[in-house]
Design a protein around this motif. Structure first.
Motif, PDB file in Angstrom:
ATOM      1  N   VAL A  51      21.778 -11.664  17.239  1.00 22.61           N
ATOM      2  CA  VAL A  51      21.190 -10.357  16.911  1.00 22.61           C
ATOM      3  C   VAL A  51      22.256  -9.430  16.346  1.00 22.61           C
ATOM      4  N   HIS A  52      23.425  -9.443  16.981  1.00 25.41           N
ATOM      5  CA  HIS A  52      24.515  -8.609  16.485  1.00 25.41           C
ATOM      6  C   HIS A  52      24.941  -9.035  15.087  1.00 25.41           C
ATOM      7  N   ARG A  53      24.932 -10.344  14.840  1.00 29.21           N
ATOM      8  CA  ARG A  53      25.331 -10.835  13.517  1.00 29.21           C
ATOM      9  C   ARG A  53      24.329 -10.408  12.445  1.00 29.21           C
ATOM     10  N   ILE A  54      23.046 -10.465  12.785  1.00 26.07           N
ATOM     11  CA  ILE A  54      22.034  -9.985  11.842  1.00 26.07           C
ATOM     12  C   ILE A  54      22.292  -8.518  11.514  1.00 26.07           C
ATOM     13  N   MET A  55      22.521  -7.720  12.581  1.00 19.63           N
ATOM     14  CA  MET A  55      22.768  -6.298  12.385  1.00 19.63           C
ATOM     15  C   MET A  55      24.012  -6.056  11.537  1.00 19.63           C
ATOM     16  N   LYS A  56      25.052  -6.823  11.792  1.00 14.74           N
ATOM     17  CA  LYS A  56      26.304  -6.634  11.060  1.00 14.74           C
ATOM     18  C   LYS A  56      26.134  -6.943   9.573  1.00 14.74           C
ATOM     19  N   MET A 106      12.909 -11.669  24.594  1.00 17.88           N
ATOM     20  CA  MET A 106      14.318 -11.957  24.339  1.00 17.88           C
ATOM     21  C   MET A 106      15.147 -10.695  24.545  1.00 17.88           C
ATOM     22  N   PRO A 107      16.270 -10.767  25.264  1.00 18.73           N
ATOM     23  CA  PRO A 107      17.100  -9.570  25.451  1.00 18.73           C
ATOM     24  C   PRO A 107      17.771  -9.134  24.163  1.00 18.73           C
ATOM     25  N   LEU A 108      18.041  -7.842  24.059  1.00 21.48           N
ATOM     26  CA  LEU A 108      18.741  -7.273  22.912  1.00 21.48           C
ATOM     27  C   LEU A 108      20.092  -6.739  23.374  1.00 21.48           C
ATOM     28  N   PRO A 109      21.054  -6.650  22.476  1.00 18.63           N
ATOM     29  CA  PRO A 109      22.370  -6.123  22.875  1.00 18.63           C
ATOM     30  C   PRO A 109      22.245  -4.701  23.397  1.00 18.63           C
TER      31      PRO A 109
END
Length: 791
Positions: free
Chosen positions: A580-585, A627-630
């Protein structure tokens, strides 16, 4: 989508120039002779046999070597023949040919009723010498030499299959000897033969693996059988399988046995279209299609015999008005089976994971990428993220974010441990319903095939292993989130007192391990402001996922050990957050954003609005998968929403759960924005929607008269609720040196003071909220309503 296949061999390119150079191409120049050059067979070693008509009504047979890129002339018949089948042995010393001598009209015209219509010959061609008649019959026959061993230097024995449309197959054993630099057939008067199959109605030759598949009818079912030919043995029957396929037994259908001369005979148009495919990993599939009686619709079935089930697909054609549709073509791509209807669709099915919809690919002529069933695991993650961010609005049949995350996790985790692929989720799609418009899929359980051999090797050993796995496999092994979702919901509603239980402490300890595990990986500076705050709900979900996934793996991977399973689970959940973080980045980079999204004194840009929309889809995907999110995701999402959305839309998103009000973002919003009319409306709208506990916190750091009035009202309400039916038992002394000439307020403050004097304190940590605070707030609010100045 335009599908283009590059031909490895082309008659016009690879043969015609060679013929022209030798003066054999003259007969090809006229249109009536356009079909005079055609392929009749492809041998196991890649040699291609073709035939053409010469200038003097002669018929020639040639050979093309794919590796050497060379042509060779093999034989010439001094008459015009229609070659049906042709094969050359691996030593290139013998040539078997079957052809049609005369049509029925020619026989009647020339009074040749006693002459057989079809002929099968065995010819010595090293050098060209004797010719032996194998069959002279009125039914069509096919010939095929066996190639039991690749790169065999020489042999004194060859084996030839002869397939008759009288529903039988024979094997001829041919012994040769070298005499005076020429190879001749020994005992040519009576060649030894053996019956391979009888009563067949369909047969397919697998040249690569030297296998013969054939079907015989049995009552209302069909029986598929296989004969394996070995290098140093004869042949063995290896497999029998029942198929629920209706086969027309009036006409034998042959696959991979040379030229198909159906165009020269009256063959029913609705003949059986069936093929068998095998893969190196022990996959065995039967592909079948019959033209549908419903206009604009076509159905085809894939029988995954090594898995014990079949799938039948029904597709509504995009252009049903097409006057003449060819039948579905099936292609063996080893790991995949392809079903292809020219001008309509291409469907790829994974042989080894046919139950995994995310491994299927369905493309139509009008396809963009949104028509396929799932993105699947591929290494080019950044390009996929870019594609997802650009095509979210066109994806209606499935959620590409869900499929990207699940497929990436599946691909990344499964190589770590054997059988992990059977336990982890692989797709968010449960069935084909609504996934691809116009395509329906039905799954049926079928009988497993029976292997009729022992001590099998190679393919048969792997097929046997696959069948054993199906027999003893436990159903529904893949982890799913039903229990997780229910437990998360229940625990989210727990009170503060019950949250301190040992069970919940263990859950949050799991979440801390995941986050520390993630911190150990990510040493680079985070471009996106995530993981910078605590998030009770997301940490609760993280910890629950760790606990439940650990229990799931422990039930089925006991031999791995607890320590290894703990590591797998932590890796899985941490990888999930990292994806998820990679998608956001990547989205941050694409749209060139920076940390200004937490500044509320200006409106958001168009790029920020696009990122907000992508974050909304990520949230939707996460909710769908539980699914958990950061931590920090909801604060970031809300910050973008405040900057990008008009107030009514913002409040609509909050009310419908798209935006989550977090303490971090609300605190910054209330502190950073001044109290002009527009901002006051925004703040009041936000504050009134806060959960009770968060609302009490938020009002402490917003110094506003109306907010103070709200807090005072809340305080009075709670005090009176504590009072209940009790009455004040004694008078209360005046609390102020100056009496307020407002009797209702005097009475209220006296009652509240009485309650306080009895030791009821609701805000022990907030001493500034008391009767005096209530009185001040009431007077200030009254003056404001009257339009008077309060001092």
């Amino acid at each position: 989508m335009l599908l283009q296949l590059a031909a490895e061999f082309d008659l016009q390119r690879d043969v015609v120039p060679w013929l022209a150079a030798r003066g054999w191409a003259v007969a090809l120049d006229t249109s009536e002779k356009s079909s005079a050059l055609y392929i009749v067979n492809v041998e196991r070693n890649g040699k291609i046999i073709y035939t053409w008509k010469g200038n003097q009504r002669s018929t020639h047979i040639g050979l093309y070597d794919l590796q050497m890129k060379e042509n060779e002339h093999l034989y010439t018949f001094e008459k015009d023949l229609r070659i049906i089948s042709c094969s050359i042995n691996s030593e290139r010393t013998l040539l078997a040919v079957s052809f049609r001598q005369y049509t029925e009209e020619e026989r009647v015209t020339h009074l040749l009723q006693s002459v057989s219509k079809y002929l099968a010959l065995l010819i010595e061609i090293h050098p060209i010498n004797n010719v032996k008649v194998l069959k002279a019959v009125d039914s069509c026959v096919r010939v095929q030499f066996l190639y039991p061993v690749e790169d065999r230097n020489s042999s004194t024995e060859s084996h030839l299959l002869l397939v008759s449309e009288d529903k039988y197959i024979e094997q001829f054993d041919i012994h040769v000897a070298e005499e005076e630099h020429r190879v001749v057939i020994q005992n040519s008067g009576q060649l030894p033969r053996a019956r391979v199959a009888d009563d067949l109605i369909w047969a397919q030759w697998d040249m690569t693996e030297q296998r013969l598949f054939y079907i015989v009818p049995k009552e209302s079912r069909s029986i598929l059988r296989c004969v394996q030919f070995y290098p140093d043995e004869n042949f063995n029957s290896t497999l029998e399988s029942q198929l629920d396929i209706s086969v027309n037994d009036k006409q034998v259908k042959l696959v991979n046995f040379g030229y198909n001369d159906c165009e020269d005979r009256d063959v029913p148009s609705k003949s059986l279209n069936l093929q068998v495919f095998t893969s190196k990993a022990g996959g065995l599939c039967v592909c079948c299609s019959l033209p549908s009686d419903i206009p604009g619709e076509i159905s085809y079935s894939i029988y995954f015999l090594h898995k014990g089930f079949s799938k039948t697909f029904t597709a509504s054609l995009e252009r049903p008005e097409t006057p003449q549709l060819k039948e579905v073509a099936f292609l063996n791509l080893d790991y995949y089976v392809a079903a292809y209807l020219p001008g309509q669709f291409l469907h790829l099915l994974n042989i080894h994971h046919p139950d995994l919809l995310c491994y299927s690919l369905f493309l139509t002529e009008m396809s963009t990428k949104h028509d396929y069933c799932a993105v699947g695991p591929v290494p080019l993650m950044n390009k996929i993220i870019w594609w997802i961010s650009e095509n979210l609005s066109t994806c209606h049949s499935f959620d590409p974010i869900q499929e990207f995350i699940i497929a990436s996790l599946y691909c990344r985790m499964c190589p770590e441990t054997n059988n992990l692929d059977k336990l982890l989720p692989y797709t968010s799609l449960l069935d084909w319903t609504g996934v691809i418009p116009g395509v329906a899929c039905a799954t049926d359980i079928i009988s497993l095939p029976v292997l009729e051999m022992q001590n099998s090797k190679g393919f048969w050993e792997k097929l046997d292993s696959n069948l054993e796995s199906v027999k003893y496999a436990e159903p529904h092994l893949h982890y799913h989130n039903n229990v997780l979702r229910r437990e998360w919901r229940n625990l989210s509603e727990e009170t503060e007192e019950r949250r301190a239980t040992a069970y919940l402490r263990n859950i949050f300890e799991n979440a801390k391990k995941v986050l520390s595990h993630l911190d150990a990986w990510d040493s680079e500076e985070r471009l996106v402001p995530l993981f910078q705050e605590e998030d009770y709900q997301q940490q609760l979900l993280m910890g629950l996922m760790v606990a439940q996934l650990k229990d799931h793996l422990m039930r089925h991977l006991q031999y791995v050990g607890k320590k290894k399973i703990d590591q797998i689970v932590l890796d899985y959940v941490a990888n999930l957050l990292n994806l998820v973080h990679r998608i956001m980045k990547e989205v941050w980079k694409i749209h060139q954003l920076h940390s200004c999204i937490f500044c509320f004194d200006e409106r958001g840009s168009e790029a920020e609005f696009r990122v907000f929309h992508i974050m909304s889809r990520i949230l939707e995907a996460a909710n769908g998968m539980c699914m958990p999110l950061p931590p920090g995701f909801h604060s970031l999402h809300l910050g973008l929403g405040v900057r990008c959305l008009p107030l009514h839309t913002l409040l609509h998103y909050i009310d419908n759960g798209v935006l989550h009000l977090t303490e971090t973002c609300v605190r910054k919003l209330l502190k950073d924005l001044d109290d002009n009319e527009k901002n006051e409306k925004l703040k009041f709208s936000i504050v009134t929607r806060l959960p009770e506990a968060l609302g009490l916190k938020a009002r402490q750091f917003w110094d506003h008269p109306v907010n103070a009035n709200f807090r005072a009202r809340k305080y009075v309400k709670l005090l009176l609720e504590k009072l209940g039916n009790r009455q004040c038992s004694r008078p209360v002394p005046e609390r102020h040196p100056v009496c307020v000439e407002f009797l209702p307020l005097n009475y209220l403050t006296n009652v509240l003071a009485e309650i306080e004097s009895q030791g009821v304190h609701l805000y022990e940590k907030q001493d500034h909220i008391n009767v005096r605070f209530v009185e001040e707030a009431a007077l200030k609010h009254t003056m404001m309503l009257l339009g008077l100045r309060y001092s």
